[in-house]
Design a protein around this motif. Structure first.
Motif, PDB file in Angstrom:
ATOM      1  N   GLN A 429       0.832  -1.201   0.000  1.00 43.65           N
ATOM      2  CA  GLN A 429       0.000   0.000   0.000  1.00 43.65           C
ATOM      3  C   GLN A 429       0.868   1.254   0.000  1.00 43.65           C
ATOM      4  O   GLN A 429       0.570   2.222  -0.705  1.00 43.65           O
ATOM      5  N   ALA A 430       1.949   1.240   0.790  1.00 42.91           N
ATOM      6  CA  ALA A 430       2.827   2.396   0.824  1.00 42.91           C
ATOM      7  C   ALA A 430       3.466   2.639  -0.539  1.00 42.91           C
ATOM      8  O   ALA A 430       3.519   3.765  -1.037  1.00 42.91           O
ATOM      9  N   VAL A 431       3.948   1.547  -1.174  1.00 39.59           N
ATOM     10  CA  VAL A 431       4.556   1.686  -2.506  1.00 39.59           C
ATOM     11  C   VAL A 431       3.520   2.173  -3.512  1.00 39.59           C
ATOM     12  O   VAL A 431       3.791   3.021  -4.370  1.00 39.59           O
ATOM     13  N   SER A 432       2.280   1.644  -3.414  1.00 39.43           N
ATOM     14  CA  SER A 432       1.223   2.068  -4.332  1.00 39.43           C
ATOM     15  C   SER A 432       0.944   3.559  -4.188  1.00 39.43           C
ATOM     16  O   SER A 432       0.773   4.273  -5.188  1.00 39.43           O
ATOM     17  N   GLY A 433       0.883   4.061  -2.949  1.00 39.38           N
ATOM     18  CA  GLY A 433       0.656   5.491  -2.743  1.00 39.38           C
ATOM     19  C   GLY A 433       1.776   6.336  -3.312  1.00 39.38           C
ATOM     20  O   GLY A 433       1.522   7.376  -3.937  1.00 39.38           O
ATOM     21  N   CYS A 434       3.020   5.872  -3.136  1.00 39.05           N
ATOM     22  CA  CYS A 434       4.153   6.627  -3.690  1.00 39.05           C
ATOM     23  C   CYS A 434       4.102   6.647  -5.216  1.00 39.05           C
ATOM     24  O   CYS A 434       4.330   7.679  -5.858  1.00 39.05           O
ATOM     25  N   LEU A 435       3.818   5.487  -5.830  1.00 38.63           N
ATOM     26  CA  LEU A 435       3.740   5.435  -7.289  1.00 38.63           C
ATOM     27  C   LEU A 435       2.603   6.309  -7.809  1.00 38.63           C
ATOM     28  O   LEU A 435       2.707   6.906  -8.893  1.00 38.63           O
ATOM     29  N   ASP A 436       1.496   6.363  -7.077  1.00 45.84           N
ATOM     30  CA  ASP A 436       0.386   7.209  -7.500  1.00 45.84           C
ATOM     31  C   ASP A 436       0.813   8.672  -7.545  1.00 45.84           C
ATOM     32  O   ASP A 436       0.511   9.386  -8.514  1.00 45.84           O
ATOM     33  N   MET A 437       1.530   9.115  -6.502  1.00 41.58           N
ATOM     34  CA  MET A 437       1.983  10.500  -6.511  1.00 41.58           C
ATOM     35  C   MET A 437       3.016  10.746  -7.615  1.00 41.58           C
ATOM     36  O   MET A 437       3.035  11.808  -8.239  1.00 41.58           O
ATOM     37  N   LEU A 438       3.866   9.750  -7.883  1.00 42.50           N
ATOM     38  CA  LEU A 438       4.837   9.894  -8.976  1.00 42.50           C
ATOM     39  C   LEU A 438       4.136   9.964 -10.327  1.00 42.50           C
ATOM     40  O   LEU A 438       4.545  10.715 -11.210  1.00 42.50           O
ATOM     41  N   ALA A 443       6.356  13.481 -16.147  1.00 44.14           N
ATOM     42  CA  ALA A 443       6.312  14.449 -17.238  1.00 44.14           C
ATOM     43  C   ALA A 443       6.437  13.810 -18.608  1.00 44.14           C
ATOM     44  O   ALA A 443       6.234  14.479 -19.619  1.00 44.14           O
ATOM     45  N   ASP A 444       6.779  12.517 -18.694  1.00 47.24           N
ATOM     46  CA  ASP A 444       6.972  11.903 -20.017  1.00 47.24           C
ATOM     47  C   ASP A 444       6.406  10.493 -19.998  1.00 47.24           C
ATOM     48  O   ASP A 444       6.172   9.900 -18.935  1.00 47.24           O
ATOM     49  N   ASP A 445       6.177   9.944 -21.180  1.00 52.86           N
ATOM     50  CA  ASP A 445       5.578   8.610 -21.323  1.00 52.86           C
ATOM     51  C   ASP A 445       6.483   7.532 -20.767  1.00 52.86           C
ATOM     52  O   ASP A 445       5.996   6.522 -20.225  1.00 52.86           O
ATOM     53  N   ARG A 446       7.798   7.656 -20.919  1.00 50.79           N
ATOM     54  CA  ARG A 446       8.706   6.619 -20.398  1.00 50.79           C
ATOM     55  C   ARG A 446       8.563   6.487 -18.883  1.00 50.79           C
ATOM     56  O   ARG A 446       8.503   5.371 -18.341  1.00 50.79           O
ATOM     57  N   SER A 447       8.477   7.621 -18.190  1.00 46.23           N
ATOM     58  CA  SER A 447       8.296   7.571 -16.729  1.00 46.23           C
ATOM     59  C   SER A 447       6.966   6.922 -16.377  1.00 46.23           C
ATOM     60  O   SER A 447       6.867   6.114 -15.452  1.00 46.23           O
ATOM     61  N   ARG A 448       5.928   7.246 -17.140  1.00 45.69           N
ATOM     62  CA  ARG A 448       4.619   6.650 -16.850  1.00 45.69           C
ATOM     63  C   ARG A 448       4.651   5.141 -17.079  1.00 45.69           C
ATOM     64  O   ARG A 448       4.025   4.367 -16.342  1.00 45.69           O
ATOM     65  N   GLY A 454       5.465  -0.755 -12.185  1.00 45.35           N
ATOM     66  CA  GLY A 454       5.457  -0.882 -10.726  1.00 45.35           C
ATOM     67  C   GLY A 454       4.073  -1.199 -10.193  1.00 45.35           C
ATOM     68  O   GLY A 454       3.902  -2.015  -9.275  1.00 45.35           O
ATOM     69  N   MET A 455       3.047  -0.566 -10.748  1.00 43.49           N
ATOM     70  CA  MET A 455       1.671  -0.859 -10.330  1.00 43.49           C
ATOM     71  C   MET A 455       1.308  -2.315 -10.610  1.00 43.49           C
ATOM     72  O   MET A 455       0.644  -2.984  -9.805  1.00 43.49           O
ATOM     73  N   GLN A 456       1.718  -2.834 -11.772  1.00 40.40           N
ATOM     74  CA  GLN A 456       1.445  -4.240 -12.090  1.00 40.40           C
ATOM     75  C   GLN A 456       2.160  -5.171 -11.108  1.00 40.40           C
ATOM     76  O   GLN A 456       1.615  -6.204 -10.700  1.00 40.40           O
ATOM     77  N   ALA A 457       3.378  -4.803 -10.728  1.00 39.98           N
ATOM     78  CA  ALA A 457       4.093  -5.625  -9.741  1.00 39.98           C
ATOM     79  C   ALA A 457       3.352  -5.624  -8.407  1.00 39.98           C
ATOM     80  O   ALA A 457       3.289  -6.653  -7.716  1.00 39.98           O
ATOM     81  N   ILE A 458       2.772  -4.495  -8.034  1.00 36.90           N
ATOM     82  CA  ILE A 458       1.992  -4.442  -6.792  1.00 36.90           C
ATOM     83  C   ILE A 458       0.780  -5.355  -6.893  1.00 36.90           C
ATOM     84  O   ILE A 458       0.441  -6.085  -5.948  1.00 36.90           O
ATOM     85  N   ASP A 459       0.109  -5.361  -8.061  1.00 37.59           N
ATOM     86  CA  ASP A 459      -1.047  -6.252  -8.242  1.00 37.59           C
ATOM     87  C   ASP A 459      -0.621  -7.713  -8.113  1.00 37.59           C
ATOM     88  O   ASP A 459      -1.317  -8.521  -7.499  1.00 37.59           O
ATOM     89  N   ARG A 460       0.544  -8.053  -8.692  1.00 35.22           N
ATOM     90  CA  ARG A 460       1.020  -9.439  -8.572  1.00 35.22           C
ATOM     91  C   ARG A 460       1.367  -9.767  -7.121  1.00 35.22           C
ATOM     92  O   ARG A 460       1.115 -10.873  -6.638  1.00 35.22           O
TER      93      ARG A 460
END
Length: 771
Positions: A429-438, A443-448, A454-460
């Motif tokens: 949950q903490a990592v998910s919240g950090c990724l959400d804020m990131l 600013a660019d598609d590569r970062s997204r 990272g979000m998919q890894a959290i789901d797994r």
């Protein structure tokens, strides 16, 4: 008593029988021939009693001795496992402390070298009582931060001590040795984390923990009466001890134990306790730190019950032997008189004297011999029956002990898994919240793209946690419509990892397969259990095939009388098959044909329990040498499977929001990330880490529209109880609960639950439904 009646109650009938001719016409011999020395009737009876009783007594003694040895080994294994579980608990405690250190190490203030901001962050962390941070320079050991002192208090200079230098040399976190803190006037240890800037050591961040924390941790495990638990540092200093901690904490362990700790990572050995009584000690190094956890039991306690049972059995055997000897003497006295009369009449016949026509007693002697033979046979049968009963009792006791041991192990695994799931979901949950804020700042598609990965890894990770919970049987059955074909296909990679490279995996999953009503996580676990059993049955490789089809059952098609529409899923292997004698027992809990420690006997019982609890059944067909087919029948679902809704990415759009949310979360990292995410979306946020803090805020009269609380929290009140009290104080308050794991979850009574880990958009959607 029955044997005695046979010998005495039939005497009249026996005396009426005629004597054989052998004694009626005995040839004359030399006068001294009758006086030849021989073993008398009494002696022969005593010898027979000894010969009959000695083998079963010796056999029983061997069986009891074996049972005593096994009981002692079971007790020693329990001692080793207790030490192992305590080492994991201590390591988990250290891991939680390490998380505090790494949170500060990863802070921007540390990266920027802003000591004032870093100290403010450190003082803001809600540490357990008696914990405090210390930051020292890696160059000269000068103390830069000490949260045990008031802000602005003078800090000591100095030099790098051996513990700090060892942490810098190792390059990773390290537990120091026990020391007496002058600030708190109590024994403590410190966890040191080296901090690097530009590849060079800059600081050493330490978290000081009181030794009483580890003593309380050991006490909470509730060891058996008389057992002693202890935690020892690398120098042999005793950090914590369950017995007389005030007396022995800070002392050194015995030299022989310190030598064993330094040579081996685990072991068991005899010795003397610090109090001076003989013990057997089992020790384990913690997995990730240089601490040793030991559990000691009094040496005479191990196997005490077995030894007591052995003494009772030996006393019974001696009493039985004495009773047998007494009976033999009594019978001998009853037989000697007729035999003497028979000998006198035979002597009279030899002298040619008239022989009485009365019975000479030979027929009675034959009858007595027959009775003795029958009694001997009955005694032999009785001894055999007793031996069989002893063997059955020992086997039953071994089976019960093995089942109890397996149940305790599964319960321990379940508790450990539940704790891991709770902490792991909080981390996710903490990592998910950090990724959400990131994502909102990307600013660019590569970062997204990286953030999406990272979000998919959290789901797994969340899916892995659910599988762990299902394995530990800490998750209630939640049936829902399931696309069986899709579920089996998605499990292919997991199944390939569970099998070996020499096993071919085949699937025949047709189109148009009905949805089944089942718990997806339990179905995955059931299929994995069947696959693992099939793998063990194919040591030389083979084929594992999954075949699914739609079937309509009539009541006479299955033993359970099922009827209606079902999805049939058959899993077939080409292994060694199952012995027909074993086949009726394969679904029994704890039944296994594997060696002790190689299998729990719960795999197929889970499959059976899952199928029956889902409203279906499972059949097993096997041919030795050909293979085995496990067939699951799952009821057809009335509705189509729910497809997961596409995740809406967080976009940096400001919300027009006027509501105030009270976030109640004991995990500081999760609380911080959730509060930051809600604040960015326009919410006013209040924070509390405990239920009593939240109630204080609710009673202050501040404007609070929504209570968002974790269920599992420290203290005497959980999130559900907090919500009930909050609704009494403020009936118009909206309530949303969340949890990463809650065993025996209390009734929510209409309150909404958001499982961890959740994404910020899911939280916002749940909050919007509370309007």
């Amino acid at each position: 008593m029955a044997d005695r009646q046979d010998l005495t109650g039939k005497g009249a009938a026996v005396r009426a029988m005629p004597a054989p001719a052998l004694l009626r016409a005995r040839p004359a011999g030399k006068p001294g021939a009758a006086a030849t020395s021989s073993l008398g009737v009494r002696g022969r009876l005593l010898l027979a009693a000894v010969a009959l009783l000695l083998p079963p007594l010796l056999g029983g003694a061997l069986l009891l001795g074996g049972a005593y040895t096994r009981e002692r080994r079971v007790a020693e294994r329990h001692l080793d496992e207790t030490a192992h579980m305590l080492s994991l608990a201590v390591d988990q405690q250290l891991g939680q402390s390490q998380a505090y250190l790494r949170a500060l190490v990863a802070s921007p203030a540390m990266a920027a070298g802003d000591i004032a901001a870093l100290e403010a962050q450190a003082r803001a962390i809600d540490l357990p009582k008696g914990y405090w941070f210390r930051l020292a320079s890696a160059v000269d050991g000068h103390v830069l931060i000490n949260t045990a002192l008031p802000p602005g208090a003078p800090l000591s200079g100095g030099q790098l001590g051996p513990n700090l230098q060892a942490a810098l040399d190792s390059g990773h976190s390290r537990v120091g040795t026990l020391f007496n803190s002058t600030l708190t006037n109590q024994q403590a240890i410190a966890l040191h984390e080296p901090v690097y800037r530009d590849g060079a050591p800059a600081y050493v961040l330490s978290l000081v923990m009181p030794s009483t924390e580890f003593t309380q941790l050991l006490t909470d495990q509730q060891l058996r009466a008389g057992w002693i638990g202890a935690v020892v540092d690398r120098s042999g200093g005793i950090i914590a001890r369950t017995r007389d901690p005030d007396r022995y904490v800070g002392q050194k362990a015995r030299p022989e134990f310190i030598e064993a700790f330094n040579k081996r990572t685990s072991g068991r050995m005899p010795g003397l306790s610090l109090e001076g009584f003989p013990i057997v000690i089992s020790f384990r190094h913690t997995p990730s730190q240089d601490l040793v956890v030991s559990v000691a039991a009094p040496r005479d306690e191990l196997g005490r019950e077995a030894w007591r049972g052995l003494l009772v059995a030996m006393a019974g055997a001696v009493a039985l032997f004495a009773l047998a000897m007494g009976l033999a003497l009594r019978l001998a006295r009853g037989i000697t008189y007729p035999v003497e009369q028979l000998a006198a009449r035979a002597a009279s016949l030899g002298r040619g004297a008239p022989v009485s026509t009365e019975t000479l007693g030979l027929a009675e002697a034959d009858a007595v011999a027959k009775v003795l033979a029958d009694a001997g046979q009955r005694l032999a049968r009785s001894s055999a029956e007793q031996e069989e009963k002893v063997r059955a009792a020992v086997a039953e006791a071994e089976s019960a002990n093995t089942a109890l041991f397996q149940a305790h192990r599964m319960e321990a695994v379940g508790r450990l898994t539940g704790g891991i799931a709770h902490d792991f979901n909080n981390l996710l949950q903490a990592v998910s919240g950090c990724l959400d804020m990131l994502m909102r700042r990307a600013a660019d598609d590569r970062s997204r793209d990286l953030i999406r990965a990272g979000m998919q890894a959290i789901d797994r990770g969340a899916g892995l946690t659910r599988q762990l919970m299902a394995f530990a049987r800490r998750q209630a059955l939640r049936p829902e419509p399931v696309d069986v074909a899709d579920l089996v296909r998605t499990m292919r990679q997991l199944l390939m990892h569970a099998l070996r490279a020499d096993i071919v995996l085949e699937m025949a999953l047709p189109q148009g397969l009905w949805p089944a009503m089942a718990d997806p996580a339990q179905l995955e676990l059931a299929l994995l259990n069947v696959a693992v059993n099939a793998r063990d049955a194919m040591p030389n490789g083979g084929v594992l095939r999954f075949v699914a089809e739609n079937v309509t059952l009539a009541p006479d098609h299955t033993e359970e009388g099922l009827k209606g529409q079902f999805v049939r899923l058959a899993i077939t292997d080409t292994g060694s098959g199952i012995d027909p004698a074993v086949l009726p027992h394969v679904f029994e809990p704890f039944f296994t044909t594997k060696e002790v420690g190689k299998g729990s006997g719960l795999g197929l019982s889970q499959v059976y329990g899952f199928a029956r609890q889902s409203g279906g059944t499972v059949h097993l067909d096997s041919v030795p040498g050909v293979g085995t087919t496990v067939t699951l029948f799952l009821p057809r679902a009335a509705d189509a499977p729910r497809r997961p809704a596409p995740v809406v990415e967080a976009r940096p759009v400001d919300r027009v929001e006027t509501r105030t949310v009270l976030v109640v979360e004991d995990d500081a990292t999760v609380s911080a990330t959730v509060a930051a995410g809600l604040t960015e979306r326009g919410f006013a946020v209040l924070q509390a880490s405990r239920a009593d803090q939240a109630l204080a805020l609710l009673q202050n009269g501040d404007t609070i529209d929504i209570l968002f609380s974790d269920i599992v929290m420290p203290g005497g009140m959980n999130g559900v109880d907090l919500a009930k009290v909050a609704l009494v104080l403020r009936p118009d308050l909206a309530v949303l609960l969340t949890t990463g794991y809650a065993e025996n979850l209390p009734p929510l009574e209409g309150m909404r639950l958001l499982p961890k880990p959740y994404r910020m958009e899911q939280l916002l959607e749940a909050l919007d439904t509370l309007r």
